[in-house]
Enzyme design. Structure first.
Site, mmCIF file in Angstrom:
data_model
loop_
_atom_site.group_PDB
_atom_site.id
_atom_site.type_symbol
_atom_site.label_atom_id
_atom_site.label_comp_id
_atom_site.label_asym_id
_atom_site.label_seq_id
_atom_site.Cartn_x
_atom_site.Cartn_y
_atom_site.Cartn_z
ATOM 1 N N CYS A 156 0.816 -1.225 0.000
ATOM 2 C CA CYS A 156 0.000 0.000 0.000
ATOM 3 C C CYS A 156 0.852 1.279 0.000
ATOM 4 O O CYS A 156 1.442 1.617 -1.006
ATOM 5 C CB CYS A 156 -0.959 -0.059 1.175
ATOM 6 S SG CYS A 156 -2.366 1.032 0.979
ATOM 7 N N ARG A 181 -12.384 6.596 0.088
ATOM 8 C CA ARG A 181 -11.386 5.549 0.299
ATOM 9 C C ARG A 181 -11.934 4.191 -0.141
ATOM 10 O O ARG A 181 -13.157 3.953 -0.051
ATOM 11 C CB ARG A 181 -11.011 5.458 1.792
ATOM 12 C CG ARG A 181 -10.448 6.722 2.357
ATOM 13 C CD ARG A 181 -9.964 6.524 3.779
ATOM 14 N NE ARG A 181 -8.783 5.652 3.811
ATOM 15 C CZ ARG A 181 -7.543 6.056 3.576
ATOM 16 N NH1 ARG A 181 -7.338 7.322 3.237
ATOM 17 N NH2 ARG A 181 -6.522 5.234 3.645
ATOM 18 N N HIS A 208 -3.472 -5.350 2.837
ATOM 19 C CA HIS A 208 -3.061 -5.439 4.249
ATOM 20 C C HIS A 208 -3.632 -6.739 4.801
ATOM 21 O O HIS A 208 -4.049 -7.606 4.057
ATOM 22 C CB HIS A 208 -3.673 -4.271 5.033
ATOM 23 C CG HIS A 208 -3.107 -2.953 4.684
ATOM 24 N ND1 HIS A 208 -1.863 -2.523 5.092
ATOM 25 C CD2 HIS A 208 -3.621 -1.937 3.951
ATOM 26 C CE1 HIS A 208 -1.648 -1.302 4.648
ATOM 27 N NE2 HIS A 208 -2.683 -0.915 3.951
HETATM 28 N N1 GLN Z 1 -1.903 6.871 2.649
HETATM 29 C C1 GLN Z 1 -2.077 6.005 1.498
HETATM 30 C C2 GLN Z 1 -3.527 6.041 1.000
HETATM 31 O O1 GLN Z 1 -4.407 6.465 1.717
HETATM 32 C C3 GLN Z 1 -1.709 4.579 1.840
HETATM 33 C C4 GLN Z 1 -2.630 3.961 2.861
HETATM 34 C C5 GLN Z 1 -2.155 2.618 3.372
HETATM 35 O O2 GLN Z 1 -0.965 2.302 3.397
HETATM 36 N N2 GLN Z 1 -3.141 1.799 3.839
HETATM 37 O O3 GLN Z 1 -3.770 5.607 -0.142
#
Ligand code: GLN
Length: 246
Positions: free
Chosen positions: A96, A130, A196
């Site tokens: 990520c 998101r 993740h």
């Molecule tokens: N900050 C980055 C995003 O929001 C990565 C997030 C993460 O590593 N889960 O895309």
């Protein structure tokens, strides 16, 4: 002499969302159970990164804030050594935020432009909405166990450039950008994913793939890992999936 494997955990104090350090525990466990002397060394901001010292380099995920904190160190201080390691075919697992930082740029959802390392030809654009949820991806890396299970939480939409292949195809979830059905990226031996979860404990076939690749690069010759069952990992994954259905 016992097989040796040295892993670098980059920025463990900053890039470690949703238990990403579980990826290292999975690599360590499946190496040690095979009698491989596996060592994990943390390297964070201000510390020297020696690319010739490691067989595998791990970058976890992080929030935009953490990515901003380490960006200067990653791009300006460690950048040339990391790019040298990539071109020397060292194995990387990037999750990520760590994945995004290996690319050329990250434009945050408020328009802030962050120069990233440029080690792999991908770019990321952050959006307000998101992508959050469980994921299933299909990879060609491990033909007999092609499905990869994970969890994603990212605002970034990542687009692959020339010379970069996707790690997998999206079966469920958003993947790189929710548009082109790609998930993750592969460039040389850099393996990137938005998964993740953490990723490897649920996907032991990927753990073994990375261990094997890292040993092959170390030796400069094909390596066949000793067989090791996946009963514990399969039980854990199936238990999680059952719990989510109730
Ligand atoms: N900050 C980055 C995003 O929001 C990565 C997030 C993460 O590593 N889960 O895309």
């Amino acid at each position: 002499m016992r097989e040796q494997l040295r892993i670098c955990h980059l920025y463990p104090d900053l890039l470690n969302l949703y238990g990403d350090r579980g990826n290292l525990q999975a690599l360590l466990r499946r190496a040690v159970l095979r009698g491989i002397d596996c060592r994990i060394e943390p390297v964070t901001i201000g510390e020297h990164f020696d690319p010739d010292r490691y067989d595998l380099i791990f970058l976890g995920g992080g929030q935009d804030a953490e990515q901003n904190i380490l960006r200067e160190d990653f791009v300006s201080l460690k950048g040339e050594a990391v790019k040298y390691a990539v071109e020397a075919d060292k194995v990387f697992l990037c999750i990520c935020g760590g994945y995004q930082m290996m690319g050329t740029e990250y434009i945050e959802h408020d328009g802030t432009h962050l120069e990233c390392l440029g080690a792999i030809n991908v770019r990321t654009v952050g959006k307000k909405i998101r992508y959050i949820g469980d994921t299933v991806y299909e990879t060609e890396l491990v033909p007999d166990k092609p499905l990869l299970y994970g969890f994603e939480n990212h605002s970034g939409r990542t687009y692959l450039g020339d010379g970069v292949k996707p790690l997998a195809k999206v079966v469920s979830g958003a993947g790189n950008n929710g548009e082109d059905q790609t998930e993750g990226a592969i460039y040389r031996n850099v393996y990137c994913t938005y998964s993740h979860g953490s990723f490897l404990p649920k996907n032991p076939q990927m753990t073994d793939f990375l261990l094997q690749r890292a040993l092959e690069v170390q030796k400069g010759a094909p390596v066949t890992l000793d067989y090791l069952d996946t009963i514990d990992e399969d039980f854990a994954r199936e238990t999680i999936q059952t719990c989510k259905k109730t």
